[in-house]
Write a protein that holds these residues in place. Structure first.
Motif, PDB file in Angstrom:
ATOM      1  N   ILE A  58      17.669   8.816  12.921  1.00  0.00           N
ATOM      2  CA  ILE A  58      16.284   9.220  12.695  1.00  0.00           C
ATOM      3  C   ILE A  58      15.883  10.310  13.679  1.00  0.00           C
ATOM      4  CG2 ILE A  58      13.896   8.407  12.671  1.00  0.00           C
ATOM      5  CD1 ILE A  58      14.986   5.666  11.826  1.00  0.00           C
ATOM      6  N   SER A  59      16.335  10.148  14.901  1.00  0.00           N
ATOM      7  CA  SER A  59      16.110  11.169  15.932  1.00  0.00           C
ATOM      8  C   SER A  59      17.217  11.015  16.964  1.00  0.00           C
ATOM      9  CB  SER A  59      14.726  10.998  16.582  1.00  0.00           C
ATOM     10  OG  SER A  59      14.717   9.857  17.425  1.00  0.00           O
ATOM     11  N   ARG A  60      17.115  11.759  18.044  1.00  0.00           N
ATOM     12  CA  ARG A  60      18.139  11.678  19.094  1.00  0.00           C
ATOM     13  C   ARG A  60      18.125  10.329  19.807  1.00  0.00           C
ATOM     14  NH1 ARG A  60      18.090  16.664  23.089  1.00  0.00           N
ATOM     15  NH2 ARG A  60      19.932  15.506  23.800  1.00  0.00           N
ATOM     16  N   VAL A  61      17.033   9.595  19.676  1.00  0.00           N
ATOM     17  CA  VAL A  61      16.933   8.308  20.383  1.00  0.00           C
ATOM     18  C   VAL A  61      16.715   7.120  19.446  1.00  0.00           C
ATOM     19  CG1 VAL A  61      16.100   9.387  22.510  1.00  0.00           C
ATOM     20  CG2 VAL A  61      14.454   8.612  20.782  1.00  0.00           C
ATOM     21  N   VAL A  62      16.612   7.347  18.151  1.00  0.00           N
ATOM     22  CA  VAL A  62      16.350   6.265  17.195  1.00  0.00           C
ATOM     23  C   VAL A  62      17.314   6.360  16.019  1.00  0.00           C
ATOM     24  CG1 VAL A  62      14.649   5.124  15.716  1.00  0.00           C
ATOM     25  CG2 VAL A  62      13.897   6.272  17.811  1.00  0.00           C
ATOM     26  N   ASP A  63      17.948   5.238  15.682  1.00  0.00           N
ATOM     27  CA  ASP A  63      18.815   5.147  14.509  1.00  0.00           C
ATOM     28  C   ASP A  63      18.284   4.075  13.560  1.00  0.00           C
ATOM     29  OD1 ASP A  63      20.483   7.031  15.622  1.00  0.00           O
ATOM     30  OD2 ASP A  63      21.844   5.537  16.494  1.00  0.00           O
ATOM     31  N   GLY A  64      18.611   4.227  12.285  1.00  0.00           N
ATOM     32  CA  GLY A  64      18.230   3.233  11.284  1.00  0.00           C
ATOM     33  C   GLY A  64      19.457   2.503  10.773  1.00  0.00           C
ATOM     34  N   HIS A  65      19.342   1.174  10.620  1.00  0.00           N
ATOM     35  CA  HIS A  65      20.481   0.347  10.246  1.00  0.00           C
ATOM     36  C   HIS A  65      20.101  -0.625   9.123  1.00  0.00           C
ATOM     37  CE1 HIS A  65      22.466   1.255  14.223  1.00  0.00           C
ATOM     38  NE2 HIS A  65      21.189   1.375  14.568  1.00  0.00           N
ATOM     39  N   LEU A  66      21.111  -1.050   8.388  1.00  0.00           N
ATOM     40  CA  LEU A  66      21.004  -2.174   7.465  1.00  0.00           C
ATOM     41  C   LEU A  66      21.748  -3.347   8.088  1.00  0.00           C
ATOM     42  CD1 LEU A  66      20.357  -3.528   4.724  1.00  0.00           C
ATOM     43  CD2 LEU A  66      22.548  -2.632   3.908  1.00  0.00           C
ATOM     44  N   GLU A  67      21.054  -4.496   8.166  1.00  0.00           N
ATOM     45  CA  GLU A  67      21.677  -5.686   8.744  1.00  0.00           C
ATOM     46  C   GLU A  67      21.667  -6.827   7.726  1.00  0.00           C
ATOM     47  OE1 GLU A  67      20.910  -6.775  12.931  1.00  0.00           O
ATOM     48  OE2 GLU A  67      20.221  -8.705  12.133  1.00  0.00           O
ATOM     49  N   LEU A  68      22.830  -7.424   7.499  1.00  0.00           N
ATOM     50  CA  LEU A  68      22.977  -8.591   6.635  1.00  0.00           C
ATOM     51  C   LEU A  68      23.490  -9.743   7.479  1.00  0.00           C
ATOM     52  CD1 LEU A  68      24.602  -7.006   3.448  1.00  0.00           C
ATOM     53  CD2 LEU A  68      22.199  -7.570   3.816  1.00  0.00           C
ATOM     54  N   LEU A  69      22.866 -10.924   7.311  1.00  0.00           N
ATOM     55  CA  LEU A  69      23.192 -12.042   8.182  1.00  0.00           C
ATOM     56  C   LEU A  69      23.188 -13.351   7.398  1.00  0.00           C
ATOM     57  CD1 LEU A  69      23.705 -12.153  11.311  1.00  0.00           C
ATOM     58  CD2 LEU A  69      21.380 -13.058  11.493  1.00  0.00           C
ATOM     59  N   LEU A  70      24.232 -14.148   7.600  1.00  0.00           N
ATOM     60  CA  LEU A  70      24.306 -15.509   7.088  1.00  0.00           C
ATOM     61  C   LEU A  70      24.063 -16.464   8.245  1.00  0.00           C
ATOM     62  CD1 LEU A  70      27.537 -15.220   4.896  1.00  0.00           C
ATOM     63  CD2 LEU A  70      25.201 -15.477   4.029  1.00  0.00           C
ATOM     64  N   SER A  71      23.410 -17.591   7.955  1.00  0.00           N
ATOM     65  CA  SER A  71      23.162 -18.563   9.019  1.00  0.00           C
ATOM     66  C   SER A  71      23.262 -19.981   8.478  1.00  0.00           C
ATOM     67  CB  SER A  71      21.776 -18.344   9.644  1.00  0.00           C
ATOM     68  OG  SER A  71      20.756 -18.569   8.696  1.00  0.00           O
ATOM     69  N   GLY A  72      23.721 -20.872   9.319  1.00  0.00           N
ATOM     70  CA  GLY A  72      23.759 -22.294   9.007  1.00  0.00           C
ATOM     71  C   GLY A  72      23.283 -23.070  10.214  1.00  0.00           C
ATOM     72  N   ARG A  73      22.423 -24.057  10.008  1.00  0.00           N
ATOM     73  CA  ARG A  73      21.863 -24.798  11.134  1.00  0.00           C
ATOM     74  C   ARG A  73      21.773 -26.291  10.831  1.00  0.00           C
ATOM     75  NH1 ARG A  73      17.892 -20.389  10.942  1.00  0.00           N
ATOM     76  NH2 ARG A  73      18.556 -18.813  12.435  1.00  0.00           N
ATOM     77  N   ARG A  74      22.019 -27.083  11.831  1.00  0.00           N
ATOM     78  CA  ARG A  74      21.756 -28.518  11.785  1.00  0.00           C
ATOM     79  C   ARG A  74      20.309 -28.708  12.207  1.00  0.00           C
ATOM     80  NH1 ARG A  74      20.392 -33.303  11.826  1.00  0.00           N
ATOM     81  NH2 ARG A  74      21.730 -35.064  12.413  1.00  0.00           N
ATOM     82  N   GLU A  75      19.514 -29.298  11.337  1.00  0.00           N
ATOM     83  CA  GLU A  75      18.080 -29.430  11.586  1.00  0.00           C
ATOM     84  C   GLU A  75      17.754 -30.840  12.075  1.00  0.00           C
ATOM     85  OE1 GLU A  75      16.115 -26.949  11.440  1.00  0.00           O
ATOM     86  OE2 GLU A  75      17.044 -25.468  10.129  1.00  0.00           O
ATOM     87  N   LEU A  76      17.142 -30.921  13.240  1.00  0.00           N
ATOM     88  CA  LEU A  76      16.772 -32.200  13.835  1.00  0.00           C
ATOM     89  C   LEU A  76      15.281 -32.441  13.622  1.00  0.00           C
ATOM     90  CD1 LEU A  76      18.657 -31.726  17.225  1.00  0.00           C
ATOM     91  CD2 LEU A  76      19.505 -32.808  15.139  1.00  0.00           C
TER      92      LEU A  76
END
Length: 228
Positions: A168-186
């Motif tokens: 985007i500029s010399r100090v800012v970039d744009g990204h796509l992030e994909l994330l999977l998550s699994g959690r034990r819920e208490l």
């Protein structure tokens, strides 16, 4: 000779130093999450209610996050989410409030999570993300007939990747992030009431079956770094 050795050492070390600067991260996106079966009355140890699932099939949420990428390829992140879909409102109205579904009501999920991720750069602009996460979420439902909520503390693992899309500029970039998550819920608290003066049950008994949640999120992430 010493000056020559110093300059040679500096020339070798400079690129590594440039690549070890901190990066700030900020992003937003959508997430889908499924929480496995949970019965509020059973969690609270309350008798006299049917043994059925009180959680909605899934939730669609809006996420906002902030973080920092450390020089050692470790990333610290904090994420907040607000989602449509928490508890199965119509089922709860029938089961606990002895009421047919009201025309007005809401089913929501809200949570906040923190994570520590190993984030090595696999290639130019592509990072692997994997590491533990922990946080809390509330699944809630309410209508004129009453309200209920389930508070959960989740501990689990996140895994995914972040791909740089553009500068985007010399100090800012744009990204796509994909994330999977699994959690034990208490379970921390299972609560249902028809009014402030009529609480049907509240608390936990410690005898409920295990609860898990699984999610997929897609975010657009800004990274902020020093000038190249």
């Amino acid at each position: 000779m010493r000056i020559l050795l110093f300059l040679l050492t500096l020339s070798v070390a400079a690129p590594a130093v440039a690549q070890t600067k901190l990066e700030g991260l900020a992003g937003a996106g959508l997430s889908l999450r499924h929480t496995t079966s949970a019965n509020l009355a059973e969690i609270a140890g309350a008798a006299g209610y049917s043994d059925k699932n009180d959680v909605s099939p899934g939730s669609l949420g809006f996420d906002m996050r902030a973080g920092v990428l450390l020089p050692v390829d470790l990333e610290l992140d904090a994420t907040g989410t607000l989602a449509a879909g928490g508890l199965a409102l119509s089922d709860i109205e029938r089961r606990y409030f002895s009421s047919e579904p009201e025309t007005v009501g809401s089913s929501l999920a809200a949570g906040a999570y923190g994570s520590i991720r190993y984030a090595p750069e696999l290639s130019d602009g592509l990072r692997l993300l994997v590491g533990p996460s922990a946080g809390a979420q509330r699944l809630a439902a309410s209508s004129p007939a009453g309200s209920a909520h389930l508070d959960l503390l989740g501990v689990g693992l996140d895994a995914g990747f972040r791909l740089r899309l553009h500068h985007i500029s010399r100090v800012v970039d744009g990204h796509l992030e994909l994330l999977l998550s699994g959690r034990r819920e208490l379970p921390l608290d299972a609560h249902a009431q028809t009014s402030a003066d009529n609480v049907l049950f509240s608390g936990t008994s410690g005898s409920a079956p295990a609860i898990w949640s699984f999610g997929l999120s897609a975010q657009y992430v800004f990274s902020f770094h020093a000038k190249d």
